[in-house]
Design a protein around this motif. Sequence first.
Motif, mmCIF file in Angstrom:
data_model
loop_
_atom_site.group_PDB
_atom_site.id
_atom_site.type_symbol
_atom_site.label_atom_id
_atom_site.label_comp_id
_atom_site.label_asym_id
_atom_site.label_seq_id
_atom_site.Cartn_x
_atom_site.Cartn_y
_atom_site.Cartn_z
ATOM 1 N N UNK A 271 0.730 -0.971 -0.406
ATOM 2 C CA UNK A 271 0.041 -0.212 -0.039
ATOM 3 C C UNK A 271 1.190 1.141 0.287
ATOM 4 N N UNK A 272 0.637 2.245 -0.793
ATOM 5 C CA UNK A 272 1.199 3.523 -0.819
ATOM 6 C C UNK A 272 1.109 4.029 0.787
ATOM 7 N N UNK A 273 2.131 4.492 0.784
ATOM 8 C CA UNK A 273 2.288 5.096 2.473
ATOM 9 C C UNK A 273 1.045 6.785 2.703
ATOM 10 N N UNK A 301 -1.267 -2.937 -12.226
ATOM 11 C CA UNK A 301 -1.271 -4.140 -13.186
ATOM 12 C C UNK A 301 -1.846 -3.487 -13.786
ATOM 13 N N UNK A 302 -3.504 -3.307 -13.886
ATOM 14 C CA UNK A 302 -4.436 -3.546 -14.527
ATOM 15 C C UNK A 302 -4.748 -2.101 -14.683
ATOM 16 N N UNK A 303 -3.856 -1.198 -14.072
ATOM 17 C CA UNK A 303 -4.450 -0.047 -13.801
ATOM 18 C C UNK A 303 -3.124 0.612 -15.091
ATOM 19 N N UNK A 304 -2.467 0.247 -15.294
ATOM 20 C CA UNK A 304 -1.017 0.071 -15.923
ATOM 21 C C UNK A 304 -1.351 0.215 -17.198
ATOM 22 N N UNK A 305 -2.251 -1.114 -17.642
ATOM 23 C CA UNK A 305 -2.786 -1.355 -18.805
ATOM 24 C C UNK A 305 -4.186 -0.707 -19.201
ATOM 25 N N UNK A 332 2.221 6.549 -13.279
ATOM 26 C CA UNK A 332 0.868 6.397 -13.245
ATOM 27 C C UNK A 332 1.455 6.101 -11.093
ATOM 28 N N UNK A 333 -0.015 6.925 -10.739
ATOM 29 C CA UNK A 333 -0.256 6.368 -9.134
ATOM 30 C C UNK A 333 -1.077 5.605 -8.801
ATOM 31 N N UNK A 334 -1.074 3.874 -7.814
ATOM 32 C CA UNK A 334 -1.944 3.261 -7.504
ATOM 33 C C UNK A 334 -1.045 2.651 -6.266
ATOM 34 N N UNK A 335 -2.072 1.626 -5.679
ATOM 35 C CA UNK A 335 -1.997 1.272 -4.312
ATOM 36 C C UNK A 335 -0.652 0.603 -3.735
#
Length: 366
Positions: A271-273, A301-305, A332-335
């Motif tokens: 998880x991102x800080x 990976x889904x968000x990136x795709x 991108x910024x994700x979980x």
Amino acid sequence: MKINLRLLAAASLLATALPAHADVVIGAVLPLSGVNASGGEDLRRGMELAVKEVNEKGGVLGEPLRVIYEDSGNVPQRAIDAARKLVSVDNVALVIGEYSSGITIPLGQYLVAEGVPHLNAVSTSGLVRGIGATSFSMVGLDNVSTKFAAEDVLARGWKRVALMAMNNAFGQGIASNFKSQFEEMGGEVATTIIYTSGQTSYRRELQQAEGVEPDAYVFTAYGADGGLLMQESYELGLHDKPWYSIQVTMHDADTPAEFKEGLIGMDVDYTAAGDDSYSKAYEAAYGQSFASAWSGYAHDTILFAAAALEKAGGTDRAAVLKGIAQVGDEGITGATGELKLDKDGQRLWQPYQKLKIVDGKLARDE
């Protein structure tokens, strides 16, 4: 990651790419059965949460995003056969997979040979870097994680260790990197035991490790293998010395509480800080916390795709490669925090965390 000659050359080979789909469809090959089934299901759950997020925001190119999942069964050839079906029958725009580096590598090599973009969500062997020009990693590789582990083990005062790892690309990479880094820092790996995954007992290997009288035992293991190692080491009375697991969440869900209490280890940070929105969404959807550290990486990976497909303007594979390059450069910024790629298509920055088992549950050990 700038669009470079590597990617342009790969894209030029894909002139006979797929036509655009009415539905935006991508594929995933995961171990939904076998020794890594719990990990594979955790990845699938993370992916489904991301698909839901994407579709709630309008989908990809105005169409719903859909993932076709295929089971590798934790077998390399079965993974390749699954990918072949996704490519030739389902005509997917890209394929995500697998879980174990020893399977991800041949899977990725097959996809590169077929000219299909490959996204590696969670495999961390350094050998992943050499899969090919159209393979990209959404997770940091082992040379970074083992350095983090070696520093942590030494900081705890354990200077002489027994090291155990599975006999595949991932395990061999972990063992080689950890040993060289640990000894460069002044530690000693008294023995390195490379074991076969899927055994019915590891007592022989455990007794061999005990024989060198280490300060601590350092190991890495998949799902059920890790559970059995922890059980048998407990039964052999080896928990009188510390146990340290590299990528501990791979086997945590498969290890009964009584055999893992006090276990210390590390893993990728999932998880991102300061942002617990993903963990809350996971618990709301599935009624439990993560089974491993890896679902967040599958999610991202889904968000990136999805972002790459938007950049591509369709599912033409040459255009998708260019979209991957653009998103890899912009990020991108994700979980799991910021996700950018280097010139070789590998994740630039990777968060890690120290963990311990307290009252049968994983907790941060800061």
